[in-house]
Design a protein around this motif. Structure first.
Motif, PDB file in Angstrom:
ATOM      1  N   PRO A   1       0.024  -3.785  -6.292  1.00  0.00           N
ATOM      2  CA  PRO A   1       1.269  -3.329  -5.685  1.00  0.00           C
ATOM      3  C   PRO A   1       2.434  -4.008  -6.378  1.00  0.00           C
ATOM      4  O   PRO A   1       2.266  -5.104  -6.919  1.00  0.00           O
ATOM      5  N   PRO A   2       3.634  -3.467  -6.413  1.00  0.00           N
ATOM      6  CA  PRO A   2       4.040  -2.240  -5.713  1.00  0.00           C
ATOM      7  C   PRO A   2       3.804  -0.964  -6.510  1.00  0.00           C
ATOM      8  O   PRO A   2       4.189   0.099  -6.050  1.00  0.00           O
TER       9      PRO A   2
ATOM     10  N   ASP B   1       2.068   2.399   2.169  1.00  0.00           N
ATOM     11  CA  ASP B   1       3.324   2.941   1.655  1.00  0.00           C
ATOM     12  C   ASP B   1       3.705   4.226   2.353  1.00  0.00           C
ATOM     13  O   ASP B   1       2.890   4.882   3.000  1.00  0.00           O
TER      14      ASP B   1
ATOM     15  N   THR C   1      11.420   2.448  -4.475  1.00  0.00           N
ATOM     16  CA  THR C   1      10.054   2.103  -4.099  1.00  0.00           C
ATOM     17  C   THR C   1       9.751   2.722  -2.753  1.00  0.00           C
ATOM     18  O   THR C   1      10.658   3.079  -2.004  1.00  0.00           O
TER      19      THR C   1
ATOM     20  N   ASN D   1       6.645   1.452  -1.176  1.00  0.00           N
ATOM     21  CA  ASN D   1       5.721   0.496  -0.592  1.00  0.00           C
ATOM     22  C   ASN D   1       6.424  -0.262   0.541  1.00  0.00           C
ATOM     23  O   ASN D   1       7.547  -0.726   0.370  1.00  0.00           O
TER      24      ASN D   1
ATOM     25  N   ASP E   1       7.499  -3.755  -0.327  1.00  0.00           N
ATOM     26  CA  ASP E   1       8.530  -3.755  -1.352  1.00  0.00           C
ATOM     27  C   ASP E   1       9.857  -3.267  -0.766  1.00  0.00           C
ATOM     28  O   ASP E   1      10.931  -3.763  -1.136  1.00  0.00           O
TER      29      ASP E   1
END
Lengths: 513, 108
Positions: free
Chosen positions: A67-68, A128, A186, A188, A191
């Motif tokens: 990740p992310p 996510d 992003t 996620n 994130d």
């Protein structure tokens, strides 16, 4: 890497696919296989629960992509608790479907049931926003088909509304996702928790629009007023086992609120701090009041059970909308309780309707039921649990919500709404119970409904047993709920577990664009 | 180009909303389809619109499109396609079961 987190997604996927191909199996083999698959999922969920109970967060990076950038599954206490809850309700409703309904134990129904679980469990596990959308769609497609199963005119009409509403909901979800991706770069969750507070004041209004669009979608899924009118009719028309499983479905929307807002739009989110707070509390209070009135106005037991779901979502979101540690803790305890109680109510109502050969689930005077005493006691216990009467867990949940809201500026309004709505639900359910069980004619000597089989009775009994366990081990259940509340109020643990040390800085990604 | 793109999304959305409010299953179905087109375009634009560039990326290129929205749009198209198929079947079923194409069932 520990591969346990992917099991709740793979197991229903494989089991559902095998069931689709199982045309030559005997019905008994199919039933045994489906039951084994849901028990397996419950076992996997319990193992995950035991692993994360003390606090560690399991992160599973699919394909080993960190990740992310890669797709992750994340199991923390909240996700694990909901996985176990979904497993329990799935076991009970599948047992009921197999034991009772011939129409719901057909091959395709069993396969769809597994795909429904795939969507639900995936939504709990995903790390996510975009995969949350994907799993929402998976669970929705399965739920449309399950709702339609049997194809009566009632079900087709209810399903048409649900499908159109949810397709519009999906469109709004994607718009929200696009807005947030466009400014934050992003999707996620962890994130986002880092990117959202760092937004410039030019980008913040776009992210705020995205966040509120997502709130509309989650409100639609969890049947928050004014987006919840589809629910009672759809749940009332569905087969009992399906409606019981759908009790988890509305909670997926609540889970999404609990997952996204404290993490990415919590008090630490700079310009976007607490975007949902101003909207959620008034709407939740209105839902609570409206749900209670709906239970009172319903003219059949199934529709009343549908309104009970709306009412319980209202109380639940009141606790969520406080956006405090205590509020989260109360919400998670009440979430578990209310899901179990509404699932049990749908099953018990179906047993009652099956025992009243002439009147079904309508609240009319009819012949006395052949097994009134047995089913009456089931109904009484379930109704007490739903209404939040002591000594069952609904009472503990209510007390936790009242306690969490005591310092809030709107505490007087919250207390009076919660207590008033509970009173209305008690009145409505006792009126329904006395109409069905006591105000009866002497049997006219027609065909007596057969006694429900032990397996069919065992399904609601098992759920009621879990509700009792939630009180008997109330101390540890409350302590666990408080631990979840702490996790949600301090998202740093989740963020650090997902992103770890060696992740790319947001600046690197900005340069990519 | 941004203006053209925005006008296209806006036109699609307003047509979609008009059709959705028609309360007959076939116009609603068309409305949902148009809405999903508008949403897909919007999702695509979230990666910024880049002209005269490599489709994904190339060595030493300064400006290139963000691949993630493309992947998201692809997923959304597939899901939307499945949903449209389901909706067509459901609308036909509703006509048989309720005797009309009104979304509340029957002929109004």
């Amino acid at each position: 890497m520990n591969h346990l987190p992917i099991v709740p997604i793979l197991l229903p996927l494989i089991a559902g696919s095998v069931l689709l191909l199982s045309t030559k199996w005997s019905p008994n083999a199919r039933h045994a296989f489906s039951l084994a698959a849901v028990v397996g999922q419950l076992a996997a969920a319990s193992m995950l629960f035991v692993t994360v109970r003390e606090g560690p967060v399991l992160v599973y990076a699919l394909g080993g992509w960190a990740p992310p950038f890669g797709i992750v599954l994340v199991v923390d206490r909240l996700a694990a608790a909901l996985l176990v809850l979904a497993g329990i309700v799935a076991c009970a409703s599948l047992l009921y479907a197999v034991a009772r309904d011939t129409e719901t134990s057909a091959q395709r129904f069993l396969a769809l049931f597994q795909f429904q679980l795939l969507g639900i469990q995936g939504a709990f596990l995903t790390g996510d926003l975009f995969n949350l959308f994907v799993f929402f769609e998976v669970l929705l497609i399965a739920s449309y088909a399950l709702l339609l199963h049997g194809l009566t005119a009632d079900r087709v009409k209810a399903a048409l509304h649900v499908v159109v509403l949810n397709l519009i909901g999906s469109a709004l979800f994607l718009l929200g996702v696009a807005l947030i991706y466009g400014v934050a770069g992003t999707l996620n969750f962890a994130d986002l928790a880092r990117a959202i507070p760092a937004l410039t004041s030019a980008d913040a209004p776009l992210a705020r629009t995205g966040a509120l669009l997502l709130l509309v979608v989650f409100a639609l899924k969890s049947a928050l007023l004014p987006l919840g009118f589809w629910l009672p009719r759809a749940y009332g028309a569905a087969a009992a086992a399906v409606a019981a499983l759908f009790a988890v479905l509305t909670k997926v929307g609540v889970y999404a609120v609990l997952r996204v807002y404290p993490l990415a739009f919590g008090p630490q989110a700079g310009e976007l701090a607490n975007v949902a707070e101003a909207w959620l509390l008034p709407l939740a209070l209105a839902t609570l009041a409206f749900g209670a009135l709906g239970v009172l106005a319903a003219r059949s037991l199934r529709i009343a059970a549908g309104w009970v779901v709306v009412y319980s979502v209202g109380s639940l979101l009141v606790a969520v909308a406080l956006f405090t540690e205590g509020g989260y803790a109360a919400a998670i305890y009440y979430l578990v309780h209310s899901t179990l109680a509404s699932a049990a109510l749908f099953l018990v109502v179906d047993l009652v309707a099956g025992d009243r050969t002439s009147a079904g689930d309508r609240l009319d005077t009819a012949d006395a039921m052949p097994h009134g005493a047995l089913l009456g006691s089931f109904f009484f216990i379930t109704a007490a649990a739903v209404a939040g009467l002591p000594p069952l867990s609904g009472f503990v949940g209510k007390v936790l919500i009242l306690d969490a809201s005591s310092g809030h500026p709107a505490a007087a309004l919250i207390w009076s709404s919660l207590l008033g709505a509970a009173l209305v639900v008690i009145v409505a359910l006792s009126r329904a119970g006395s109409a069905v069980f006591w105000r009866t004619l002497s049997p006219s000597g027609g065909a007596r409904a057969p006694r429900p089989s032990l397996a069919a009775l065992a399904a609601p009994a098992a759920i009621l047993g879990c509700i009792a366990a939630l009180v008997a081990w109330g101390g540890s259940a409350t302590a666990f709920a408080q631990a979840v509340g702490r996790d949600l109020a301090k998202p740093a643990v989740y963020v650090d577990a997902v992103l770890g040390g060696g992740h790319a800085q947001p600046d690197d990604r900005r340069r990519l664009r | 180009m941004e203006a053209l793109f925005a006008i296209a999304i806006g036109t699609l959305t307003s047509c979609a909303v008009y059709l959705l409010l028609r309360a007959r299953t076939y116009p609603v179905l068309l409305g949902l389809t148009l809405l999903s087109y508008a949403v897909n375009l919007f999702l695509f634009a979230s990666g910024r619109l880049v002209m005269a560039s490599a489709p994904l990326t190339d060595q030493g290129l300064e400006r290139f499109p963000d691949p993630i929205p493309q992947a998201l749009v692809l997923t959304a198209i597939v899901i939307g396609f499945g949903m449209t198929a389901l909706m067509v079947v459901l609308a036909l079923r509703a006509i048989h079961a309720t005797g009309g194409d009104h979304v509340d069932g029957g002929e109004r």
